[in-house]
Scaffold this motif. Structure first.
Motif, PDB file in Angstrom:
ATOM      1  N   LEU A  42      31.384   7.401   7.827  1.00 20.60           N
ATOM      2  CA  LEU A  42      30.257   6.842   8.578  1.00 20.60           C
ATOM      3  C   LEU A  42      30.423   7.053  10.080  1.00 20.60           C
ATOM      4  O   LEU A  42      29.489   6.838  10.840  1.00 20.60           O
TER       5      LEU A  42
ATOM      6  N   GLY B 184      26.226   4.523  -0.121  1.00 25.51           N
ATOM      7  CA  GLY B 184      25.762   5.816  -0.633  1.00 25.51           C
ATOM      8  C   GLY B 184      24.731   5.621  -1.716  1.00 25.51           C
ATOM      9  O   GLY B 184      24.611   4.536  -2.287  1.00 25.51           O
TER      10      GLY B 184
ATOM     11  N   GLY C 151      24.030   8.532  -3.986  1.00 18.77           N
ATOM     12  CA  GLY C 151      24.105   9.689  -4.883  1.00 18.77           C
ATOM     13  C   GLY C 151      24.880   9.378  -6.154  1.00 18.77           C
ATOM     14  O   GLY C 151      25.235   8.221  -6.428  1.00 18.77           O
TER      15      GLY C 151
ATOM     16  N   GLU D 236      28.472   6.300  -9.687  1.00 22.05           N
ATOM     17  CA  GLU D 236      29.612   6.331 -10.614  1.00 22.05           C
ATOM     18  C   GLU D 236      30.735   5.428 -10.126  1.00 22.05           C
ATOM     19  O   GLU D 236      31.371   4.714 -10.903  1.00 22.05           O
TER      20      GLU D 236
ATOM     21  N   ARG E 184      20.827   3.422   2.474  1.00 22.42           N
ATOM     22  CA  ARG E 184      19.990   3.427   3.688  1.00 22.42           C
ATOM     23  C   ARG E 184      18.501   3.534   3.383  1.00 22.42           C
ATOM     24  O   ARG E 184      17.680   3.373   4.277  1.00 22.42           O
ATOM     25  N   ARG E 185      18.175   3.879   2.141  1.00 18.78           N
ATOM     26  CA  ARG E 185      16.759   3.959   1.751  1.00 18.78           C
ATOM     27  C   ARG E 185      16.491   2.938   0.639  1.00 18.78           C
ATOM     28  O   ARG E 185      17.361   2.118   0.330  1.00 18.78           O
TER      29      ARG E 185
ATOM     30  N   ARG F  99      19.391   8.567  -5.057  1.00 14.02           N
ATOM     31  CA  ARG F  99      19.194   9.939  -5.510  1.00 14.02           C
ATOM     32  C   ARG F  99      20.056  10.235  -6.743  1.00 14.02           C
ATOM     33  O   ARG F  99      20.019  11.334  -7.283  1.00 14.02           O
TER      34      ARG F  99
ATOM     35  N   ILE G 155      29.407   8.942   0.631  1.00 14.83           N
ATOM     36  CA  ILE G 155      28.203   9.602   1.156  1.00 14.83           C
ATOM     37  C   ILE G 155      28.355  11.121   1.108  1.00 14.83           C
ATOM     38  O   ILE G 155      27.656  11.847   1.795  1.00 14.83           O
TER      39      ILE G 155
HETATM   40  P1  NDP Z   1      25.124  13.319  -2.355  1.00 11.60           P
HETATM   41  O1  NDP Z   1      24.958  14.241  -1.213  1.00 11.60           O
HETATM   42  O2  NDP Z   1      24.402  13.603  -3.621  1.00 11.60           O
HETATM   43  O3  NDP Z   1      24.690  11.844  -1.922  1.00 11.60           O
HETATM   44  C1  NDP Z   1      25.127  11.315  -0.719  1.00 11.60           C
HETATM   45  C2  NDP Z   1      24.435   9.971  -0.546  1.00 11.60           C
HETATM   46  O4  NDP Z   1      24.947   9.381   0.626  1.00 11.60           O
HETATM   47  C3  NDP Z   1      22.936  10.064  -0.414  1.00 11.60           C
HETATM   48  O5  NDP Z   1      22.323   9.036  -1.132  1.00 11.60           O
HETATM   49  C4  NDP Z   1      22.703   9.905   1.083  1.00 11.60           C
HETATM   50  O6  NDP Z   1      21.530   9.211   1.403  1.00 11.60           O
HETATM   51  C5  NDP Z   1      23.864   9.035   1.485  1.00 11.60           C
HETATM   52  N1  NDP Z   1      24.280   9.325   2.850  1.00 11.60           N
HETATM   53  C6  NDP Z   1      24.584  10.516   3.401  1.00 11.60           C
HETATM   54  N2  NDP Z   1      24.964  10.356   4.674  1.00 11.60           N
HETATM   55  C7  NDP Z   1      24.909   9.037   4.932  1.00 11.60           C
HETATM   56  C8  NDP Z   1      25.199   8.253   6.066  1.00 11.60           C
HETATM   57  N3  NDP Z   1      25.641   8.793   7.215  1.00 11.60           N
HETATM   58  N4  NDP Z   1      25.022   6.917   5.999  1.00 11.60           N
HETATM   59  C9  NDP Z   1      24.607   6.347   4.849  1.00 11.60           C
HETATM   60  N5  NDP Z   1      24.317   7.029   3.728  1.00 11.60           N
HETATM   61  C10 NDP Z   1      24.474   8.374   3.772  1.00 11.60           C
HETATM   62  O7  NDP Z   1      26.733  13.207  -2.560  1.00 11.60           O
HETATM   63  P2  NDP Z   1      27.550  12.809  -3.857  1.00 11.60           P
HETATM   64  O8  NDP Z   1      28.965  12.796  -3.449  1.00 11.60           O
HETATM   65  O9  NDP Z   1      27.001  11.598  -4.486  1.00 11.60           O
HETATM   66  O10 NDP Z   1      27.311  14.034  -4.867  1.00 11.60           O
HETATM   67  C11 NDP Z   1      27.650  15.367  -4.437  1.00 11.60           C
HETATM   68  C12 NDP Z   1      27.289  16.337  -5.571  1.00 11.60           C
HETATM   69  O11 NDP Z   1      28.184  16.120  -6.671  1.00 11.60           O
HETATM   70  C13 NDP Z   1      25.887  16.117  -6.105  1.00 11.60           C
HETATM   71  O12 NDP Z   1      25.382  17.359  -6.477  1.00 11.60           O
HETATM   72  C14 NDP Z   1      26.115  15.252  -7.310  1.00 11.60           C
HETATM   73  O13 NDP Z   1      25.079  15.366  -8.264  1.00 11.60           O
HETATM   74  C15 NDP Z   1      27.429  15.807  -7.824  1.00 11.60           C
HETATM   75  N6  NDP Z   1      28.129  14.797  -8.619  1.00 11.60           N
HETATM   76  C16 NDP Z   1      27.958  14.847  -9.958  1.00 11.60           C
HETATM   77  C17 NDP Z   1      28.542  13.922 -10.762  1.00 11.60           C
HETATM   78  C18 NDP Z   1      28.303  14.007 -12.208  1.00 11.60           C
HETATM   79  O14 NDP Z   1      27.552  14.883 -12.630  1.00 11.60           O
HETATM   80  N7  NDP Z   1      28.905  13.138 -13.000  1.00 11.60           N
HETATM   81  C19 NDP Z   1      29.407  12.849 -10.225  1.00 11.60           C
HETATM   82  C20 NDP Z   1      29.490  12.863  -8.784  1.00 11.60           C
HETATM   83  C21 NDP Z   1      28.870  13.820  -8.039  1.00 11.60           C
HETATM   84  P3  NDP Z   1      20.078   9.824   1.153  1.00 11.60           P
HETATM   85  O15 NDP Z   1      19.833   9.712  -0.319  1.00 11.60           O
HETATM   86  O16 NDP Z   1      19.192   8.968   1.974  1.00 11.60           O
HETATM   87  O17 NDP Z   1      20.141  11.233   1.626  1.00 11.60           O
END
Ligand code: NDP
Length: 336
Positions: free
Chosen positions: A128, A161, A163, A168, A185-186, A190, A256
């Motif tokens: 962060l 976060g 994502g 998970e 933050r939203r 996702r 994140i």
């Molecule tokens: P992601 O990029 O998918 O998600 C990051 C999240 O963090 C988003 O929700 C984003 O918000 C938020 N974010 C980013 N920057 C900030 C910030 N500065 N402050 C606050 N919130 C923030 O990352 P992941 O590590 O979750 O996933 C990476 C990839 O790995 C993806 O493709 C995912 O699908 C994959 N993955 C797959 C898994 C599985 O299939 N089992 C398990 C884990 C990961 P916002 O939504 O607003 O952009």
């Protein structure tokens, strides 16, 4: 920074394999290649030991009945690689040319020439970027629930976060913690819908929409206030109203995303849309014969020390097979 012409070095200077990056993947590759008699050289980069040097106790690396320290584990891997005959160089590679043979890699200290390359530069956690977050890293602030979640048994933890990783990890944390507050933050995650549903179904998980963490609160050590004690809370800010609230909390997990350390390879090798290097499925081979990848630099799904180590082993075996069919394999013992 210029790359030298291939005629500017002698065979004596050419490595069988240059390993770039000193995490579990790189060290394991070094151990295997040293035991093959290939005299590998591993260039550490700026953070020898990689992400494990940011963690404290490690409980999920097989072979240790008691928890071990992440930095200690990496020191052991380094020493094991050296004991097997690998050389370690504390240098950082800034540019590569994989369009020539032997391959050329320019470091701060010197240029390296190698018949084969293993890229194991890892990935960096996105943080962060709060001073208080940095201060309490490893003392209640973590980026790996799988690694550190168990230390928060019956505690209150927050995770940032929206994502798949955050979802998970929140689910995983709920198996240990008393409460889990997922802060996003939203107002929509996702993460995959199936994960979201699992998350929403867990009573001890609370969702805090439209908020961001602006500060980590905690104590300092009694005998040295300059050192962190433990986390006691966080300050969150509503992203719509800017209203700030303090929440008592024992730990904060940041999920994140990660950034693979691939900047210097992007011209030479294909990456996916997130910047991770691509390899042939089921192998460590890249699109360039002789260049192999291992660990988090190409893996955004598993991202564990033990999987990175396994991938380092795969890359070493693939490099060894590659070297065996190269004409220069007759002169392998001359290197270094
Ligand atoms: P992601 O990029 O998918 O998600 C990051 C999240 O963090 C988003 O929700 C984003 O918000 C938020 N974010 C980013 N920057 C900030 C910030 N500065 N402050 C606050 N919130 C923030 O990352 P992941 O590590 O979750 O996933 C990476 C990839 O790995 C993806 O493709 C995912 O699908 C994959 N993955 C797959 C898994 C599985 O299939 N089992 C398990 C884990 C990961 P916002 O939504 O607003 O952009």
């Amino acid at each position: 920074m210029t790359l030298e012409s291939p005629s500017a070095f002698s065979n004596q200077d050419i490595l069988n394999t240059l390993i770039i990056g000193a995490g579990p993947a790189g060290y394991t590759a070094a151990i295997y290649l040293a035991r093959y008699g290939r005299n590998p050289l591993l260039v550490t980069g700026m953070q020898p030991g990689g992400q494990l040097t940011l963690t404290t106790e490690v409980e999920n690396f097989p072979g240790f009945a008691e928890p071990i320290q992440g930095p200690w584990l990496m020191d052991q891997c380094r020493d094991q690689a050296m004991a097997c005959g690998a050389k370690i160089e504390y240098d950082t590679i800034n540019a590569v040319d994989f369009g020539v043979r032997p391959f050329q890699c320019i470091g701060d200290a010197r240029t390296y020439y190698a018949h084969s390359i293993i890229i194991s530069t890892g990935a960096a956690t996105k943080w962060l970027d709060l001073d208080s977050e940095t201060f309490y890293r490893g003392h209640g602030v973590s980026s790996c629930a799988t690694c550190d979640g168990r230390f928060f048994k019956d505690k209150d933890v927050a995770i940032v976060g929206g994502g798949n990783t955050a979802a998970e990890e929140a689910i995983f944390l709920s198996q240990h913690a008393k409460t889990v507050t997922l802060i996003h933050r939203r107002d929509a995650l996702r993460a995959d819908k199936v994960l979201q549903q699992r998350l929403f179904d867990i009573p001890k998980v609370r969702l805090l929409w439209n908020h961001k963490v602006v500060r980590v609160l905690g104590t300092t050590q009694e005998h040295n206030p300059a050192l962190p004690g433990k986390v006691t809370g966080i300050v969150v800010e509503n992203t719509l109203s800017q209203e700030q609230t303090s929440l008592p909390m024992d730990g904060l997990f940041v999920a994140i995303g990660h950034s693979p350390n691939t900047d210097i390879f992007k011209q030479a090798l294909p990456t996916d849309s997130d910047g991770y290097l691509l390899s042939t499925p089921g192998s460590s081979a890249t699109s360039i014969p002789g260049v192999f990848v291992a660990g988090d630099v190409q893996d955004h799904v598993y991202r564990q020390a033990v999987t990175a180590a396994g991938q380092g082993c795969m890359a070493a075996m693939d490099a060894e097979r590659f070297l065996q069919i190269q004409p220069q394999h007759h002169t392998q013992d001359m290197v270094q």
